[in-house]
Design a protein around this motif. Structure first.
Motif, PDB file in Angstrom:
ATOM      1  N   TRP A  59       9.243  -4.820 -45.905  1.00  0.00           N
ATOM      2  CA  TRP A  59       8.876  -5.318 -47.245  1.00  0.00           C
ATOM      3  C   TRP A  59       7.407  -5.075 -47.578  1.00  0.00           C
ATOM      4  O   TRP A  59       6.927  -5.511 -48.595  1.00  0.00           O
ATOM      5  N   ASP A  60       6.656  -4.431 -46.659  1.00  0.00           N
ATOM      6  CA  ASP A  60       5.202  -4.347 -46.807  1.00  0.00           C
ATOM      7  C   ASP A  60       4.637  -5.762 -46.922  1.00  0.00           C
ATOM      8  O   ASP A  60       3.996  -6.144 -47.900  1.00  0.00           O
ATOM      9  N   ALA A  61       4.885  -6.542 -45.880  1.00  0.00           N
ATOM     10  CA  ALA A  61       4.583  -7.974 -45.912  1.00  0.00           C
ATOM     11  C   ALA A  61       3.115  -8.254 -45.640  1.00  0.00           C
ATOM     12  O   ALA A  61       2.333  -7.329 -45.414  1.00  0.00           O
ATOM     13  N   ARG A  62       2.764  -9.549 -45.694  1.00  0.00           N
ATOM     14  CA  ARG A  62       1.351  -9.896 -45.694  1.00  0.00           C
ATOM     15  C   ARG A  62       0.936 -10.833 -44.563  1.00  0.00           C
ATOM     16  O   ARG A  62      -0.250 -11.033 -44.345  1.00  0.00           O
ATOM     17  N   SER A  63       1.881 -11.439 -43.873  1.00  0.00           N
ATOM     18  CA  SER A  63       1.474 -12.498 -42.946  1.00  0.00           C
ATOM     19  C   SER A  63       1.774 -12.134 -41.496  1.00  0.00           C
ATOM     20  O   SER A  63       2.434 -11.144 -41.207  1.00  0.00           O
ATOM     21  N   LEU A  64       1.288 -12.997 -40.580  1.00  0.00           N
ATOM     22  CA  LEU A  64       1.238 -12.675 -39.154  1.00  0.00           C
ATOM     23  C   LEU A  64       2.574 -12.374 -38.503  1.00  0.00           C
ATOM     24  O   LEU A  64       2.638 -11.617 -37.550  1.00  0.00           O
ATOM     25  N   GLU A  65       3.667 -13.044 -38.993  1.00  0.00           N
ATOM     26  CA  GLU A  65       4.926 -12.875 -38.277  1.00  0.00           C
ATOM     27  C   GLU A  65       5.367 -11.415 -38.254  1.00  0.00           C
ATOM     28  O   GLU A  65       6.200 -11.035 -37.437  1.00  0.00           O
ATOM     29  N   TRP A  66       4.801 -10.596 -39.141  1.00  0.00           N
ATOM     30  CA  TRP A  66       5.211  -9.194 -39.183  1.00  0.00           C
ATOM     31  C   TRP A  66       4.395  -8.326 -38.236  1.00  0.00           C
ATOM     32  O   TRP A  66       4.620  -7.137 -38.125  1.00  0.00           O
ATOM     33  N   ILE A  67       3.395  -8.902 -37.547  1.00  0.00           N
ATOM     34  CA  ILE A  67       2.661  -8.123 -36.538  1.00  0.00           C
ATOM     35  C   ILE A  67       3.367  -8.248 -35.201  1.00  0.00           C
ATOM     36  O   ILE A  67       2.743  -8.348 -34.155  1.00  0.00           O
ATOM     37  N   SER A 122       5.074  -8.771 -55.267  1.00  0.00           N
ATOM     38  CA  SER A 122       4.220  -8.498 -56.424  1.00  0.00           C
ATOM     39  C   SER A 122       2.974  -7.751 -55.992  1.00  0.00           C
ATOM     40  O   SER A 122       2.144  -7.389 -56.821  1.00  0.00           O
ATOM     41  N   LYS A 123       2.826  -7.573 -54.680  1.00  0.00           N
ATOM     42  CA  LYS A 123       1.636  -6.922 -54.118  1.00  0.00           C
ATOM     43  C   LYS A 123       0.356  -7.619 -54.562  1.00  0.00           C
ATOM     44  O   LYS A 123      -0.646  -6.992 -54.882  1.00  0.00           O
ATOM     45  N   LYS A 124       0.417  -8.921 -54.649  1.00  0.00           N
ATOM     46  CA  LYS A 124      -0.740  -9.707 -55.091  1.00  0.00           C
ATOM     47  C   LYS A 124      -0.763 -10.975 -54.266  1.00  0.00           C
ATOM     48  O   LYS A 124       0.285 -11.494 -53.915  1.00  0.00           O
ATOM     49  N   PRO A 125      -1.936 -11.508 -53.975  1.00  0.00           N
ATOM     50  CA  PRO A 125      -1.944 -12.789 -53.260  1.00  0.00           C
ATOM     51  C   PRO A 125      -1.376 -13.894 -54.156  1.00  0.00           C
ATOM     52  O   PRO A 125      -1.317 -13.735 -55.379  1.00  0.00           O
ATOM     53  N   GLU A 137      -5.444  -6.017 -58.116  1.00  0.00           N
ATOM     54  CA  GLU A 137      -6.565  -6.683 -57.467  1.00  0.00           C
ATOM     55  C   GLU A 137      -6.067  -7.854 -56.627  1.00  0.00           C
ATOM     56  O   GLU A 137      -5.201  -8.611 -57.059  1.00  0.00           O
ATOM     57  N   GLN A 138      -6.626  -8.012 -55.441  1.00  0.00           N
ATOM     58  CA  GLN A 138      -6.185  -9.089 -54.548  1.00  0.00           C
ATOM     59  C   GLN A 138      -6.980 -10.356 -54.861  1.00  0.00           C
ATOM     60  O   GLN A 138      -7.853 -10.773 -54.123  1.00  0.00           O
ATOM     61  N   THR A 139      -6.648 -10.965 -55.994  1.00  0.00           N
ATOM     62  CA  THR A 139      -7.430 -12.132 -56.415  1.00  0.00           C
ATOM     63  C   THR A 139      -6.578 -13.378 -56.364  1.00  0.00           C
ATOM     64  O   THR A 139      -5.366 -13.332 -56.557  1.00  0.00           O
ATOM     65  N   HIS A 140      -7.222 -14.486 -56.099  1.00  0.00           N
ATOM     66  CA  HIS A 140      -6.486 -15.749 -56.040  1.00  0.00           C
ATOM     67  C   HIS A 140      -6.502 -16.492 -57.362  1.00  0.00           C
ATOM     68  O   HIS A 140      -6.168 -17.657 -57.419  1.00  0.00           O
ATOM     69  N   LYS A 147       2.875  -5.705 -59.133  1.00  0.00           N
ATOM     70  CA  LYS A 147       3.606  -4.444 -59.014  1.00  0.00           C
ATOM     71  C   LYS A 147       4.906  -4.864 -58.353  1.00  0.00           C
ATOM     72  O   LYS A 147       5.051  -4.845 -57.153  1.00  0.00           O
ATOM     73  N   ILE A 148       5.838  -5.339 -59.222  1.00  0.00           N
ATOM     74  CA  ILE A 148       6.952  -6.116 -58.713  1.00  0.00           C
ATOM     75  C   ILE A 148       8.130  -5.253 -58.301  1.00  0.00           C
ATOM     76  O   ILE A 148       8.613  -4.418 -59.071  1.00  0.00           O
ATOM     77  N   ALA A 149       8.578  -5.450 -57.074  1.00  0.00           N
ATOM     78  CA  ALA A 149       9.779  -4.769 -56.596  1.00  0.00           C
ATOM     79  C   ALA A 149      10.911  -5.781 -56.537  1.00  0.00           C
ATOM     80  O   ALA A 149      10.773  -6.833 -55.906  1.00  0.00           O
ATOM     81  N   PHE A 150      12.009  -5.491 -57.227  1.00  0.00           N
ATOM     82  CA  PHE A 150      13.104  -6.467 -57.272  1.00  0.00           C
ATOM     83  C   PHE A 150      14.107  -6.238 -56.168  1.00  0.00           C
ATOM     84  O   PHE A 150      15.206  -5.763 -56.375  1.00  0.00           O
ATOM     85  N   THR A 151      13.706  -6.591 -54.972  1.00  0.00           N
ATOM     86  CA  THR A 151      14.633  -6.602 -53.857  1.00  0.00           C
ATOM     87  C   THR A 151      15.429  -7.898 -53.923  1.00  0.00           C
ATOM     88  O   THR A 151      15.146  -8.771 -54.743  1.00  0.00           O
TER      89      THR A 151
END
Lengths: 377, 668, 436
Positions: free
Chosen positions: B531-539, B298-301, C102-105, B366-370
């Motif tokens: 996946w354009d991921a967000r967390s550490l395992e992808w570094i 969703s490209k959102k937290p 927006e990167q909001t929680h 911004k949802i990608a349906f993978t």
């Protein structure tokens, strides 16, 4: 200096010498004394040879090797195992003439001492690096030593404490005394806990004193023997013996402390001044006369005494029926107390053999007319 | 192991200056340490959390297939009235083992697979805190599972249901050894769970990367930690219960014998005090996976991250106070029933919070349906249905009509399959490139997804109807007499459910085909950050290097990786995100400043040996006490060996791989 | 859907009260109209599955039903809202090339709101739930106590003789009441609050007549209660719902509700003294066979063994001792076997399918007459009964393997294989046909 091996021989020599003297003084007898003296002499000779040959590691002629032998390169550390084995030998001897237990103790000590000795002898020569040697010994030995030592220590503590507990009379004064001991232990523990700067030797000393007190207490109590402990029979025993009456039997002790308030019982049987009645849990209706219970099924009956006397409930199970007890009785119940009976009637009440015995019934000894006929369909 | 800490080069000499008589030999163990980096030995003796994770996963998958076959046989038997595929005895064994296998040998270990593989990566650690115990845990699980399933060939499997209610579990009522195998098998897998729990708790608490406070921890790791605490407290309860069962059966104890004054409800309480937290143990890891995947696509937290964390913890906590809702029909009395009924309703609130937060995470995204995203959305939808049918169960009087009918079978399959298993599949698709360096085929993945969704709804949906029409569970046959007519005819819906189960099977087959297709020769390597991921395992590299990170990352944000890739150039209320770095650039930067001194634990023979002693003892309890003693001896020796083994082998103390420089160095 | 509409009409003609609530369910569902909710809701207007949980036929089941349909409805509505919401999101926020959001929680007030809403809904459900739980545990209004005991794999009932000598408030027309023992079917008077006091002889079983009340486990060593009540005469089906071993699926029960006058007739019949078959009949031979083959486990009240002679001095009352042969220590009492119309744990019918349908489908007014007729020779389901007598464990799995009976010292669990000859079976059936 003394090599490791010579310590054993020297220790044995000393033990033999002491044995000779003791035997000579206490027992006497020419043959035994001569034999022991010979043994002492032989052991002393072996010890001397062993010291000279550096545990037979080197030839005495080879000066270089003599100086460079691992046993000689570094002085071996002090060791308590020769002493222990000496002690073990003495204990074994003592055990042979006195008690088997002491003999066994000696054997165990001998095996443990020998194993530890061999381990130490190997570890001190594993390399020329003393630190490494220490570490290697620790890794190999601690995994066995620690649990074994802990088990032995615990065993001693438990055994000693149990002797004390079995020895002291079960009176109020004992309870007070133990409370005081417990309070002291707590206080010392609290002091040690809050005082972080207490030194290790002090702490060790404290534990040692406590250990000695406990073990000696246990030894004294053990030698003194156990106090007289009453034998308690269950109600089943008394029921079988036909002793479920009005009087108190030993099974009735602490009846008020028995867990009896079981949920979802089949019925609550109540003894009041108006006789024996019962209710089904959850139903208000009070019934009397007869109670219907299922056949071949373990049912729990709760008995409540609402009279001023101590009373018990007896279930008459018709003795002619094979495999079932003749009677089952509850403990004596004080006023307002409850007891549980688990009953199982494998044969219906209309069976001729049951009828011949007056049928199944619940009754209270000493109370006329307190009787419930049990109908098992 | 390729990278190890080297000991100092100088050999200590005797203080007197005399020549060293013996060189220090640091190999205290019986064996020289293994150090295989390839071949089967590298798997057998590995203590690498990633390899163990994969092994957990593969084993779990095998058990999933076994459990699935059992399920198919059950459905075939029930497809029509008076089924003859299985007889009563076989059927009873089948449903007992289906549940046991799926719960203890598939879902829990599959979650453990992800936890093992991903938690150290997500918190920026090089391994778990106790790598050898980790290996031991896996082997205990495998051997426990094998012991359990060996009962099929040794007189029959357990036949008392996975809940194994006393007194039906005692020897009189279940005379084969099946229940013994069941109890001991679970005892052994329980050891695995318990050691794993302690290991992961210590890992998460102590080994997070610099800067990663608890509230910057990835949500999956959070959920895993909650689960480990649940395991830590739940496993001892079932252990006690299983010991009682073992003593009841093997050593004539009377814990559950009514004649001796016991109350069979004791078992139920013990079982469900474990069993209810178990439900959350099963489902929370999946919630964590879904909570990872939804923000990525969703490209959102994650919406309300703290609330999701706390609701997870709250579920874990309140989960201890609702066990008796499995016993509403047991005759507990109205007060207990009322209390547990209300407590059960209370637990629906934090569960609802999760659903709400997931949907709101997607809102405005911004949802990608993978495929992983499809599965994640599938979880929300299916779990909502399962959750709502759960609410209907919390109403105790209504539950007395539905418990032990197919309605409850429908409910918990929506929760466990819809909530947990779909989530695990989401995780498989999401992390596959990370774990194996290849992408799973998206087209086949979509087939896989839709077949699974259609299959599961077709299988478990009709069970709502069957259950409300009064068909109880655990019946090896149903009859026309009780089937009814018309739209709600039990026969029709039973047939539908059976057809559905085959559709579902087809879905799982497509997944297996997908693995094959994606790993054929010539398939492309997965991109570093697909996946354009967000967390550490992808570094890290795909798959990660043995030591995970060349440099231990420093963390400044929740979703650290996203913040390294993107920069907000907007002003004030306006946001404008721009990519400032690619994954490759970030990885290159990390590699450029690699740590010089990397400490990694060395492999070991002991964990597998110690684990192997457990089933031997198990067979010993059942067949022969001398065998038990033999197993105990092996355990003792293994522990001894384990204890003597240094944590890290020096460079010259292992069997180096053939033909390497190391081998030359070791023997030359 | 049209089919289910017809079902609606039919239900309405039989039970107006139920249908009124059902239609309110339906109206809310039509607005919602989503598959799962519809499926749950639709089962409310079911046709005649005998164990339908949404067709209460008694006060207690009705209380449960009044509680559960609003809960199902609310759950359905919530489900639909969530699913629609997800649907909207899926279509609205697909990646169409929009900017990174927006990167909001999130927003705190929104979160609190979504905690508050379910909390309020659940509180609203909790209050009536507790009320119904307590109401269903009431025992004050009991008018009739029946003891029920479960064992592998059948139910035994014995009727409590009240202190005033009545059974369920009905005094026998002649003579004194004695406990009545039946199995398979329990007969209760209509309009009476019956309290089942249940326990078990071996493992845990569960008693469940869905149209009369929820289920209740019957646990060995414990006595649990279950209320039953119905105003409508008829047969209500049930099934053991706690897994109880091999033949769990073959452990059924039926509750028969009879109008008070019919119940009185049933009661008098049960208490009638034993009538030996006429001399010289096949049934008389059957009696002798019964005594040698069956009586060691199965009690027939009043059966006397006349040793085949006219001399009455050596006659003995036949008492069975199932505790010596069967692990549970009980076997069904066959005194009035043909008065009930099922056998072997209510798993098979004593009536042929046509006769069975005739009884089961009878109107409440006609039901009593038809039921009390019992099993006649024309209606006897000869096939199943013969199969059963030939080899019971083959028909109903019962741990027949001797090896598996080792832990019970050879005591069987259920009826063993008796190796009866066809002649003996003929005699026994003739004898049993008179047991009503």
């Amino acid at each position: 200096m003394f090599t490791t091996g010579s310590k054993l021989l020297l220790g044995s020599t000393v033990a033999a010498l002491i044995g000779t003297l003791l035997y000579g003084i206490l027992v006497g007898g020419i043959m035994g004394t001569v034999g022991l003296v010979s043994a002492t002499a032989a052991l002393g000779t072996f010890a001397a040879i062993n010291i000279f040959t550096r545990d037979a590691n080197v030839s005495v002629d080879d000066i270089d090797a003599f100086a460079g032998a691992a046993a000689g390169a570094e002085r071996p550390g002090s060791s308590m195992w020769p002493l222990a084995i000496g002690l073990a030998t003495a204990t074994i001897t003592l055990g042979l003439v006195t008690y088997t237990a002491i003999f066994m103790l000696g054997v165990i000590l001998l095996i443990a001492g020998t194993a530890e000795w061999m381990l130490q002898a190997w570890a001190e020569r594993a390399s020329s690096d003393a630190n490494h040697n220490r570490e290697v010994r620790g890794r190999l030995a601690y995994t066995a030593e620690m649990p074994a030592a802990a088990a032995i220590g615990l065993g001693i503590v438990i055994y000693a404490f149990s002797r004390v507990m079995l020895g002291v009379p079960s009176k109020a004064s004992t309870i007070v005394a133990f409370s005081v001991v417990a309070a002291v232990v707590l206080a010392v523990g609290a002091f040690v806990g809050s005082n972080r700067r207490i030194s290790a030797p002090k702490l060790t000393g404290l534990f040692a004193v406590a250990g000695v007190v406990l073990v000696s207490g246990g030894a004294v109590a053990g030698l003194n023997g156990e106090r007289e402990i009453e034998e308690h029979h269950t109600t089943a025993y008394y029921a079988q013996e036909g002793k479920c009456g009005t009087g108190e039997i030993s099974a009735d002790e602490h009846a008020s402390q028995t867990v009896a308030g079981k949920a979802s019982q089949a019925a609550t049987v109540v003894l009041s001044d108006s006789g024996l009645t019962y209710t089904f849990p959850g139903l208000d209706q009070v019934r009397s006369g007869s109670i219907q219970l299922p056949r071949s099924s373990a049912v729990n009956i709760l008995f409540r005494n609402e009279t001023n006397e101590h009373r018990r409930l007896v279930a008459d199970m018709a003795p002619e029926v094979e495999g079932s007890p003749a009677k089952i009785c509850s403990q004596l119940v004080e006023e307002g107390g409850v007891q549980l009976l688990t009953l199982n009637y494998p044969v219906p009440s209309f069976d001729p053999s049951v009828e011949a015995n007056g049928g199944y019934a619940l009754s209270v000894p000493g109370v006329d007319g307190a009787r419930l006929e049990v109908v098992v369909p | 192991m390729a990278i190890i800490e080297r000991p100092s080069d100088t050999v200590a000499l005797a203080p007197s200056g005399a020549p060293a008589v013996a060189t220090p030999d640091t190999s205290y163990g019986v064996f020289r340490r293994p150090v295989h980096t390839t071949g089967w030995k590298s798997w057998l003796f590995t203590i690498d959390h990633k390899k163990l994770g994969i092994m957990y996963g593969v084993t779990a998958m095998v058990f999933f297939i076994i459990g699935g076959v059992e399920a198919l046989l059950i459905r075939l038997q029930l497809a029509g009235p008076n089924g003859t595929v299985l007889n009563a005895d076989q059927y009873n064994q089948m449903f007992t083992m289906h549940a046991t296998t799926m719960v203890f040998l598939f879902v829990m270990p599959m979650a453990a697979a992800f936890a093992n593989y991903m938690v150290p990566l997500q918190i920026g650690a090089r391994d778990v805190a106790f790598p050898r115990i980790n290996a031991f845990g896996y082997w205990a699980y495998l051997f426990g599972g094998l012991l359990l399933n060996s009962s099929w060939f040794l007189g029959g499997a357990a036949d008392g249901g996975w809940f194994m209610y006393a007194p039906n579990s005692s020897v009189v009522f279940s005379p084969t050894n099946g229940v013994d195998f069941w109890g001991l098998g679970l005892q052994i897998t329980g050891i695995a769970s318990l050691t794993g729990a302690i290991n992961l708790i210590v890992t998460v608490i102590n080994m997070r990367a610099p800067g990663m406070s608890l509230m910057k921890m990835p949500i999956f790791t959070w959920m895993v930690m909650v689960v480990q605490f649940l395991l830590l407290f739940a496993m001892p309860v079932i252990t006690v219960a299983l010991f009682m069962l073992m003593f009841q059966r093997s050593f004539d104890a009377t814990f559950f014998s009514v004649e001796a004054g016991a109350d069979p409800l004791l078992w139920q309480h013990l079982f469900w005090i474990f069993g209810h937290p178990e439900v959350y143990i099963i489902v929370l890891p999946s919630f964590g996976i879904v909570s990872e995947i939804l923000p990525v696509f969703s490209k959102k937290p994650l919406f309300g991250y703290p609330l999701v964390v706390f609701s997870g913890a709250a579920i874990g906590l309140v989960g201890w106070g609702v066990w008796a809702h499995h016993m509403f029909a047991s005759g507990l009395g109205p007060i207990s029933v009322a209390v547990f009924s209300v407590a059960t309703m209370a637990i629906a609130i934090p569960t609802g919070v999760k659903i709400v937060n997931w949907t709101l995470t997607m809102w405005g995204g911004k949802i990608a349906f993978t495929v992983p995203m499809l599965y994640a959305v599938g979880v929300i939808v299916q779990f909502t249905i399962g959750g709502l049918s759960g609410v209907t169960h919390s109403v105790a009087p209504s539950d007395t009509q539905q418990t032990d009918t197919y309605y409850i079978v429908a409910h918990f399959h929506y929760v466990i399959f819809g909530g947990a298993v779909l989530g695990l599949f989401a995780g498989l698709y999401y992390w596959w490139p990370k774990m194996f360096g290849k992408m799973l085929n998206e087209r086949l993945g979509k087939w896989n997804f839709w077949l699974t969704i259609v299959g599961m709804n077709l299988t478990f949906g009709p069970m709502h109807v069957i259950g409300l029409q009064g068909q109880p569970r655990r019946m090896y046959v149903w009859t026309e007499n009780r089937a009814g007519e018309g739209f709600f005819n039990i026969g029709f819906w039973n047939l539908m459910a059976t057809i559905g189960s085959f559709v579902l099977t087809l879905g799982v087959l497509v997944f297996l085909i997908n693995i094959y297709v994606s790993h054929r020769k010539g398939t492309e390597k997965a991109p570093l950050d697909p996946w354009d991921a967000r967390s550490l395992e992808w570094i890290t590299a795909n798959p990660p290097k043995e030591h995970n990170f060349d440099r231990l990352p420093t963390v400044g944000h929740l979703d650290e990786f996203f913040h390294r890739k993107y920069e907000d150039r907007g002003e004030g209320e306006r946001h404008d995100y721009h990519q400032v770095a690619t994954a490759e650039e970030i990885l290159a930067a990390e590699e450029a400043s690699a740590d010089k001194h990397i400490h990694l634990p060395s492999p070991s023979y002991w964990p597998i040996l110690l684990a192997f002693s457990l089933p031997i003892m198990g067979y010993g309890v059942i067949y022969n006490l001398y065998l038990l003693a033999g197993g105990a001896l092996l355990a003792l020796v293994s522990m001894y060996g384990w204890g003597m083994e240094p944590h890290t082998a020096p460079s010259d103390d292992y069997d180096p791989p053939k033909g390497t420089e190391l081998e030359v160095a070791a023997h030359g | 859907m049209s089919h289910s509409h017809e079902d609606h009409e039919r239900t309405m003609s039989t039970d107006v009260r139920t249908t009124r609530r059902l239609s309110s369910v339906r109206s809310s569902l039509t607005t919602a109209g989503l598959a799962v909710t519809a499926m749950i809701g639709l089962s409310a207007c079911a046709s005649n599955a005998p164990q339908d949980t949404w067709q209460p036929a008694g006060e207690n089941a009705q209380k449960i039903h009044d509680l559960q349909w609003p809960v199902f409805t609310v759950a359905g509505i919530v489900g639909v809202i969530v699913l629609v919401f997800i649907g909207v999101i899926v279509f609205r926020f697909r990646d169409k090339g929009q900017a990174i959001p927006e990167q909001t929680h999130g927003k705190a007030w929104l979160e609190y709101l979504f905690i508050a809403i379910p909390a309020v809904i659940l509180a609203a459900i909790a209050i009536p739930t507790v009320g119904v739980v307590l109401a269903l545990a009431e025992t004050d209004d009991t008018e009739c106590i029946i003891n029920v005991t479960g064992q592998q794999w059948w139910w035994e009932y014995d009727y409590e003789v009240e202190p005033d000598g009545s059974i369920c408030g009905f005094a026998p027309s002649a003579g004194e009441a004695s406990p009545i023992i039946t199995s398979g079917q329990v007969v209760i008077p209509a309009g009476t609050n019956v309290l089942l006091r249940g326990t078990s002889r071996d493992v845990i079983h569960s008693y469940w007549i869905p149209r009369l009340n929820g289920k209740r486990d019957m646990v060995p060593g414990r006595v649990h209660y279950l209320r039953l009540q119905s105003d409508t005469p008829g047969i209500y089906a049930g099934q053991c719902t706690e897994f109880c071993g091999l033949s769990h699926a073959n452990m059924r029960m039926e509750t028969v509700v009879l109008a008070p006058a019919d119940f009185q007739r049933w009661l008098d019949n049960e208490l009638e003294p034993y009538k030996s078959p006429a001399e010289g009949t096949l049934a008389k031979e059957g009696e002798a066979t019964y005594i040698t083959q069956c009586a060691r486990c199965h009690q027939v009240n009043g059966l006397v063994d006349d040793k085949g002679t006219d001399d009455t001095s050596d006659d003995t009352v036949v008492v069975s001792y199932p505790d010596q042969f069967v692990f549970s220590g009980a076997a069904p009492n066959l005194t009035n076997l043909m008065g009930r119309n099922t056998f072997a744990g209510a798993s098979w019918d004593l009536l042929t399918p046509e006769c069975r349908e005739d009884v089961w489908e009878a109107s409440p007014e006609e039901f009593g007459e038809k039921y009390l007729a019992g099993v006649t020779e024309d209606c006897l389901n000869d096939i199943d009964l013969r199969e059963w007598l030939r080899n019971a464990p083959a028909k109903k799995p019962m741990y027949a393997d001797a090896e598996l009976l080792e832990p019970t010292d050879g005591k069987t669990r259920g009826m063993p294989y008796l190796a009866l000859s066809e002649d003996q079976i003929d005699q026994l059936i003739a004898y049993l046909l008179e047991r009503k």
